[in-house]
Design a protein around this motif. Structure first.
Motif, PDB file in Angstrom:
ATOM      1  N   ASP A 131      -9.487 -43.958  -9.644  1.00 50.10           N
ATOM      2  CA  ASP A 131      -9.679 -44.389 -11.034  1.00 50.10           C
ATOM      3  C   ASP A 131      -8.621 -43.842 -11.985  1.00 50.10           C
ATOM      4  O   ASP A 131      -8.330 -44.467 -13.016  1.00 50.10           O
ATOM      5  N   ALA A 132      -8.070 -42.681 -11.666  1.00 49.77           N
ATOM      6  CA  ALA A 132      -7.086 -42.080 -12.560  1.00 49.77           C
ATOM      7  C   ALA A 132      -6.193 -41.119 -11.789  1.00 49.77           C
ATOM      8  O   ALA A 132      -6.606 -40.516 -10.795  1.00 49.77           O
ATOM      9  N   LEU A 133      -4.978 -41.012 -12.235  1.00 48.06           N
ATOM     10  CA  LEU A 133      -4.012 -40.052 -11.705  1.00 48.06           C
ATOM     11  C   LEU A 133      -3.709 -39.062 -12.812  1.00 48.06           C
ATOM     12  O   LEU A 133      -3.436 -39.455 -13.949  1.00 48.06           O
ATOM     13  N   THR A 134      -3.779 -37.776 -12.499  1.00 51.72           N
ATOM     14  CA  THR A 134      -3.490 -36.783 -13.524  1.00 51.72           C
ATOM     15  C   THR A 134      -2.329 -35.896 -13.115  1.00 51.72           C
ATOM     16  O   THR A 134      -2.213 -35.456 -11.974  1.00 51.72           O
ATOM     17  N   THR A 135      -1.452 -35.714 -14.034  1.00 49.29           N
ATOM     18  CA  THR A 135      -0.375 -34.737 -13.947  1.00 49.29           C
ATOM     19  C   THR A 135       0.288 -34.711 -15.322  1.00 49.29           C
ATOM     20  O   THR A 135      -0.291 -35.171 -16.307  1.00 49.29           O
ATOM     21  N   ASP A 136       1.499 -34.221 -15.397  1.00 46.69           N
ATOM     22  CA  ASP A 136       2.166 -34.104 -16.687  1.00 46.69           C
ATOM     23  C   ASP A 136       2.613 -35.469 -17.208  1.00 46.69           C
ATOM     24  O   ASP A 136       2.985 -36.352 -16.427  1.00 46.69           O
ATOM     25  N   ASN A 137       2.601 -35.605 -18.525  1.00 46.30           N
ATOM     26  CA  ASN A 137       2.946 -36.893 -19.121  1.00 46.30           C
ATOM     27  C   ASN A 137       4.375 -37.331 -18.805  1.00 46.30           C
ATOM     28  O   ASN A 137       4.663 -38.524 -18.723  1.00 46.30           O
ATOM     29  N   SER A 138       5.262 -36.371 -18.589  1.00 48.20           N
ATOM     30  CA  SER A 138       6.636 -36.715 -18.239  1.00 48.20           C
ATOM     31  C   SER A 138       6.685 -37.436 -16.899  1.00 48.20           C
ATOM     32  O   SER A 138       7.394 -38.435 -16.738  1.00 48.20           O
ATOM     33  N   ILE A 139       5.925 -36.938 -15.928  1.00 47.33           N
ATOM     34  CA  ILE A 139       5.884 -37.553 -14.599  1.00 47.33           C
ATOM     35  C   ILE A 139       5.219 -38.924 -14.668  1.00 47.33           C
ATOM     36  O   ILE A 139       5.709 -39.913 -14.100  1.00 47.33           O
ATOM     37  N   LEU A 140       4.093 -38.989 -15.377  1.00 45.71           N
ATOM     38  CA  LEU A 140       3.366 -40.257 -15.497  1.00 45.71           C
ATOM     39  C   LEU A 140       4.214 -41.315 -16.196  1.00 45.71           C
ATOM     40  O   LEU A 140       4.196 -42.490 -15.813  1.00 45.71           O
ATOM     41  N   ALA A 141       4.949 -40.894 -17.213  1.00 51.32           N
ATOM     42  CA  ALA A 141       5.812 -41.837 -17.931  1.00 51.32           C
ATOM     43  C   ALA A 141       6.881 -42.400 -17.008  1.00 51.32           C
ATOM     44  O   ALA A 141       7.234 -43.584 -17.095  1.00 51.32           O
ATOM     45  N   GLY A 142       7.395 -41.558 -16.107  1.00 47.45           N
ATOM     46  CA  GLY A 142       8.397 -42.027 -15.160  1.00 47.45           C
ATOM     47  C   GLY A 142       7.859 -43.111 -14.249  1.00 47.45           C
ATOM     48  O   GLY A 142       8.532 -44.116 -13.990  1.00 47.45           O
ATOM     49  N   TYR A 143       6.632 -42.935 -13.776  1.00 48.28           N
ATOM     50  CA  TYR A 143       6.017 -43.959 -12.921  1.00 48.28           C
ATOM     51  C   TYR A 143       5.752 -45.244 -13.700  1.00 48.28           C
ATOM     52  O   TYR A 143       6.019 -46.350 -13.225  1.00 48.28           O
ATOM     53  N   ALA A 144       5.184 -45.109 -14.889  1.00 47.98           N
ATOM     54  CA  ALA A 144       4.838 -46.284 -15.686  1.00 47.98           C
ATOM     55  C   ALA A 144       6.073 -47.084 -16.085  1.00 47.98           C
ATOM     56  O   ALA A 144       5.995 -48.299 -16.283  1.00 47.98           O
ATOM     57  N   ALA A 145       7.224 -46.406 -16.183  1.00 44.09           N
ATOM     58  CA  ALA A 145       8.451 -47.071 -16.626  1.00 44.09           C
ATOM     59  C   ALA A 145       9.176 -47.793 -15.506  1.00 44.09           C
ATOM     60  O   ALA A 145      10.093 -48.580 -15.769  1.00 44.09           O
ATOM     61  N   GLN A 146       8.786 -47.553 -14.255  1.00 49.75           N
ATOM     62  CA  GLN A 146       9.445 -48.248 -13.152  1.00 49.75           C
ATOM     63  C   GLN A 146       9.294 -49.758 -13.290  1.00 49.75           C
ATOM     64  O   GLN A 146       8.236 -50.250 -13.691  1.00 49.75           O
TER      65      GLN A 146
END
Length: 284
Positions: free
Chosen positions: A197-212
């Motif tokens: 349902d959700a992936l948690t870690t630092d926003n910098s890492i998450l932003a990198g995935y979302a921007a792919q």
């Protein structure tokens, strides 16, 4: 007889020279001897990074390395006297970072490595060089998760050894069904297939995935600041000389504008709102 003695002396001298050369190898597994750049004194430096974090530390299919941590590592290495072709990047998964340092497999680690007291019992840090905040990544159409408490009874994924998962489990959502994986890519696959349902870690890492490119429109950041994560550069405990040199390099990276340029290049496409460069606190 005189000629014979001279010949023998010359042979001994040559043998001693060859022996000295053979014994003059480098005993440091992760870096060459001190010297100038360009391969004249230093052979290579081994640096630990993440291989599976877009925007932070990523090894691409063609064998290249990209991301903010890669840019920081390359800049620091340059200040230590190493050119890019003298850098060997080694994968540093979260659960193995302390071992890589203590075993001498790497000179230092730049791998979204949050500074905390538990880790400082085993390794030293330079920096910090980035302040991130723990956040959540969910599917773009998911409106059920807007705050940490919404994770109770939900399937939450993070990586083994990460501080983020334990932060949620112990402080924010004790009833969350925590799944720990070897890498964030596995969590992302589960999120897309709805087994997570959700992936948690630092926003910098998450932003990198979302921007792919392949992920655009599929996921979104919830926009939470569940913790402060000060990224530091991990190094062998007690190596104050290296700590001081890395801190000096980080300060120069900020002052000459290279730090800001690296942030914009790696996180800008995801509209990531970064904090200003943090003050150096480790080793001071």
């Amino acid at each position: 007889m005189k000629i014979s003695k001279v010949g023998a002396a010359a042979a001994v001298a040559v043998a001693l020279a060859l022996t000295a050369t053979a014994c003059g190898g480098n005993s440091d597994k992760a870096s060459g001897d001190a010297g100038s750049s360009g391969g004249t004194g230093k052979d290579k430096v081994v640096i630990g990074i993440k291989f599976d974090q877009p925007g932070v530390g990523l090894k691409t299919p063609d064998g290249k390395y990209t991301g903010f941590d890669v840019d920081v590592a390359t800049y620091v290495a340059k200040e230590l006297g190493y050119q890019p072709d003298q850098i060997e990047f080694k994968q540093a998964i979260s659960a193995e970072r302390e071992n890589l340092i203590s075993n001498g497999d790497v000179k230092f680690i730049v791998a979204s490595y949050s500074i905390n007291d538990k880790r400082k019992e085993k390794v030293d840090f330079a920096g910090p060089y980035l302040l991130a905040h723990q956040d959540l990544l969910v599917r773009a159409d998911d409106t059920s998760i807007t705050k940490p408490e919404d994770l109770n009874k939900k399937k939450l994924c993070s990586v083994t050894g990460s501080t983020s998962a334990q932060n949620v489990k112990t402080k924010l959502a004790p009833e969350a069904d925590l799944k720990e994986s070897a890498g964030y890519s596995e969590c992302l696959t589960g999120l897309e297939s709805k087994t997570i349902d959700a992936l948690t870690t630092d926003n910098s890492i998450l932003a990198g995935y979302a921007a792919q490119e392949k992920n655009k429109g599929k996921f979104k950041l919830v926009g939470l600041n569940m913790s402060n994560e000060n990224y530091g550069i991990g190094l062998k405990k007690g190596d104050k000389d290296l700590q001081t040199k890395i801190n000096t390099a980080l300060k120069k990276m900020v002052s000459d504008g290279s730090w800001e340029a690296a942030v914009k290049k790696n996180f800008g496409p995801a509209d990531y709102k970064n904090e200003p460069a943090p003050q150096i606190t480790e080793g001071s």
